[in-house]
Structures are given as C-alpha cells and as structure tokens.
Design a protein around this motif. Structure first.
Motif, PDB file in Angstrom:
ATOM      1  N   GLU A 113     -14.648  -9.797 -54.671  1.00 54.61           N
ATOM      2  CA  GLU A 113     -14.885 -10.634 -55.860  1.00 54.61           C
ATOM      3  C   GLU A 113     -15.625  -9.832 -56.932  1.00 54.61           C
ATOM      4  N   PHE A 114     -16.612  -9.069 -56.527  1.00 55.00           N
ATOM      5  CA  PHE A 114     -17.395  -8.247 -57.453  1.00 55.00           C
ATOM      6  C   PHE A 114     -16.507  -7.238 -58.181  1.00 55.00           C
ATOM      7  N   MET A 115     -15.725  -6.491 -57.428  1.00 56.92           N
ATOM      8  CA  MET A 115     -14.886  -5.462 -58.041  1.00 56.92           C
ATOM      9  C   MET A 115     -13.796  -6.087 -58.913  1.00 56.92           C
ATOM     10  N   ASP A 116     -13.293  -7.245 -58.522  1.00 54.60           N
ATOM     11  CA  ASP A 116     -12.301  -7.925 -59.351  1.00 54.60           C
ATOM     12  C   ASP A 116     -12.913  -8.318 -60.696  1.00 54.60           C
TER      13      ASP A 116
ATOM     14  N   PRO B 122     -20.112  -0.334 -61.499  1.00 56.20           N
ATOM     15  CA  PRO B 122     -20.352  -1.176 -60.316  1.00 56.20           C
ATOM     16  C   PRO B 122     -20.883  -0.321 -59.163  1.00 56.20           C
ATOM     17  N   MET B 123     -21.906  -0.832 -58.498  1.00 57.58           N
ATOM     18  CA  MET B 123     -22.527  -0.111 -57.394  1.00 57.58           C
ATOM     19  C   MET B 123     -22.739  -1.085 -56.236  1.00 57.58           C
TER      20      MET B 123
ATOM     21  N   GLY C  66     -12.278   0.216 -54.244  1.00 62.41           N
ATOM     22  CA  GLY C  66     -12.477   0.846 -55.544  1.00 62.41           C
ATOM     23  C   GLY C  66     -13.899   1.213 -55.897  1.00 62.41           C
ATOM     24  N   VAL C  67     -14.854   0.933 -55.030  1.00 59.87           N
ATOM     25  CA  VAL C  67     -16.244   1.283 -55.304  1.00 59.87           C
ATOM     26  C   VAL C  67     -16.407   2.794 -55.204  1.00 59.87           C
ATOM     27  N   ARG C  68     -17.124   3.374 -56.164  1.00 62.23           N
ATOM     28  CA  ARG C  68     -17.372   4.814 -56.164  1.00 62.23           C
ATOM     29  C   ARG C  68     -18.853   5.155 -56.214  1.00 62.23           C
ATOM     30  N   TYR C  69     -19.688   4.139 -56.462  1.00 64.14           N
ATOM     31  CA  TYR C  69     -21.134   4.345 -56.550  1.00 64.14           C
ATOM     32  C   TYR C  69     -21.824   3.462 -55.519  1.00 64.14           C
ATOM     33  N   PHE C  70     -22.739   4.076 -54.779  1.00 56.59           N
ATOM     34  CA  PHE C  70     -23.418   3.376 -53.692  1.00 56.59           C
ATOM     35  C   PHE C  70     -24.918   3.599 -53.767  1.00 56.59           C
ATOM     36  N   GLN C  71     -25.654   2.560 -53.430  1.00 57.31           N
ATOM     37  CA  GLN C  71     -27.101   2.644 -53.297  1.00 57.31           C
ATOM     38  C   GLN C  71     -27.399   2.649 -51.800  1.00 57.31           C
TER      39      GLN C  71
ATOM     40  N   PHE D  11     -18.566  11.457 -47.588  1.00 55.37           N
ATOM     41  CA  PHE D  11     -17.889  10.826 -48.724  1.00 55.37           C
ATOM     42  C   PHE D  11     -18.123  11.650 -49.988  1.00 55.37           C
ATOM     43  N   PRO D  12     -17.581  12.861 -50.036  1.00 56.41           N
ATOM     44  CA  PRO D  12     -17.871  13.743 -51.173  1.00 56.41           C
ATOM     45  C   PRO D  12     -17.342  13.246 -52.516  1.00 56.41           C
ATOM     46  N   ASP D  13     -16.395  12.320 -52.516  1.00 55.56           N
ATOM     47  CA  ASP D  13     -15.848  11.812 -53.782  1.00 55.56           C
ATOM     48  C   ASP D  13     -16.628  10.624 -54.335  1.00 55.56           C
ATOM     49  N   TYR D  14     -17.635  10.163 -53.615  1.00 57.66           N
ATOM     50  CA  TYR D  14     -18.449   9.038 -54.051  1.00 57.66           C
ATOM     51  C   TYR D  14     -19.811   9.553 -54.501  1.00 57.66           C
ATOM     52  N   SER D  15     -20.491   8.753 -55.309  1.00 58.15           N
ATOM     53  CA  SER D  15     -21.827   9.095 -55.798  1.00 58.15           C
ATOM     54  C   SER D  15     -22.850   8.149 -55.182  1.00 58.15           C
ATOM     55  N   PHE D  16     -24.030   8.697 -54.888  1.00 60.56           N
ATOM     56  CA  PHE D  16     -25.053   7.939 -54.179  1.00 60.56           C
ATOM     57  C   PHE D  16     -26.381   7.938 -54.919  1.00 60.56           C
ATOM     58  N   MET D  17     -26.987   6.762 -54.949  1.00 59.60           N
ATOM     59  CA  MET D  17     -28.342   6.591 -55.444  1.00 59.60           C
ATOM     60  C   MET D  17     -29.205   6.262 -54.226  1.00 59.60           C
ATOM     61  N   HIS D  18     -30.317   6.957 -54.086  1.00 59.94           N
ATOM     62  CA  HIS D  18     -31.225   6.654 -52.990  1.00 59.94           C
ATOM     63  C   HIS D  18     -32.291   5.677 -53.470  1.00 59.94           C
TER      64      HIS D  18
END
Length: 170
Positions: free
Chosen positions: A66-69, A79-80, A102-107, A132-139
């Motif tokens: 629902e979020f990504m839609d 979106p993260m 489709g998420v590419r950013y993660f916390q 997951f080298p193609d994704y970006s991460f926030m700690h």
C-alpha cells in the motif's frame, strides 16, 4: 566527505489499525499523502514504534505494498522502509520482500537482544548491506534499545568499507 543521501525532512508514516486489528488502508494512505503534500523529503515505515516487530509477514507485505503504491504518486519523495528484528534472517528476508515491491532505501537498527560489540557491529553492516549492494541503508543509531551507539569515527570507518551505508539517524 561527499554526501551519500540528500538532506531532507524525514517523516514517519503512522500505521493505523481498525478495531478488528486490520490495516486501515484509507486512513494509512491519507496519512502518507498528507506527509508528501506537506513537504516530506522522505517517508519511512516501521521505525522503532513497535510495528516492525509486531506485524506478521502478511501484514508487512500489505503495508509495504500500500505504501509503495501510494508513493508512486510522489516521485520526488524518497520511500524508505525500516527493518527491525531480533533475527538477521528475518531482517534480510524483509529487505528482500520489500525490494521486490520496489523499495530501494531501508532504515536498519541493530538487533536489541544485547549490546553489540564493535566487531559485531561491523559484521552486521557487512552482512546486511553487503547482501544488498543495489539498495541504500540508513542506520538508526538508537542506543536506547541496542545498547550500542556509534560515533563519528566509527561511521567514518564504516563508510570506507560499506558504500551503500548512506545515512545515519541519531
């Protein structure tokens, strides 16, 4: 040091529930829309409010779907999805599932089963970010739960080795 993530207003999307403990989809989507329309530069789900631990796999998939839609209507907002668990296997599985949506950013946060040593912290980032080298991460540097707070020197060392660790939230 070059910035890896834009300086933005980072907002949490609250996850509303109906009286019978189902996701209140219309209210959830309305909340996401309002954040986007009011200037959020990035919106995240599942910080450390508890939902990250408390939802089932089916609920997790429904909420992220629902979020990504809804986020497709706001291409300028990042979106993260926060991924928090006591299990490294579950952390990686949820990243994989959200990535398929489709998420590419993660916390991410350290598991809170005990204080993480310096070597365990490095292993955590190598394992999660490295898979997951193609994704970006926030700690999320939340020492309250994980009993481990990283300082600037630790992050300086980490970013040299972990290219997709792009941000930190204190």
């Amino acid at each position: 040091m070059e910035k890896r993530f834009p300086q933005v207003l980072l907002c949490a999307a609250c996850i509303p529930w109906t009286e019978d403990f189902q996701l209140d989809v219309p209210l959830f989507r309305k909340g996401v829309r309002l954040l986007c329309q009011q200037g959020a530069g990035s919106i995240y789900l599942f910080g450390t409010a508890g939902e990250g631990y408390a939802v089932s796999r089916e609920q997790y998939l429904q909420i992220v779907t629902e979020f990504m839609d809804e986020m497709q209507n706001y291409p300028d907002v990042i979106p993260m999805v926060g991924v928090i668990s006591m299990s490294m296997t579950e952390i990686k599985e949820r990243i994989r599932l959200a990535g398929e949506l489709g998420v590419r950013y993660f916390q991410i946060s350290f598991p809170n089963w005990g204080a993480v040593s310096d070597s365990e912290a490095l292993d955590f980032f190598r394992s999660v970010c490295g898979d997951f080298p193609d994704y970006s991460f926030m700690h999320y540097n939340n020492a309250l739960r994980s009993r481990k707070r990283l300082g600037p020197k630790a992050y300086q060392q980490l970013v040299e080795e972990i290219p997709n660790l792009v941000a930190v939230k204190f």
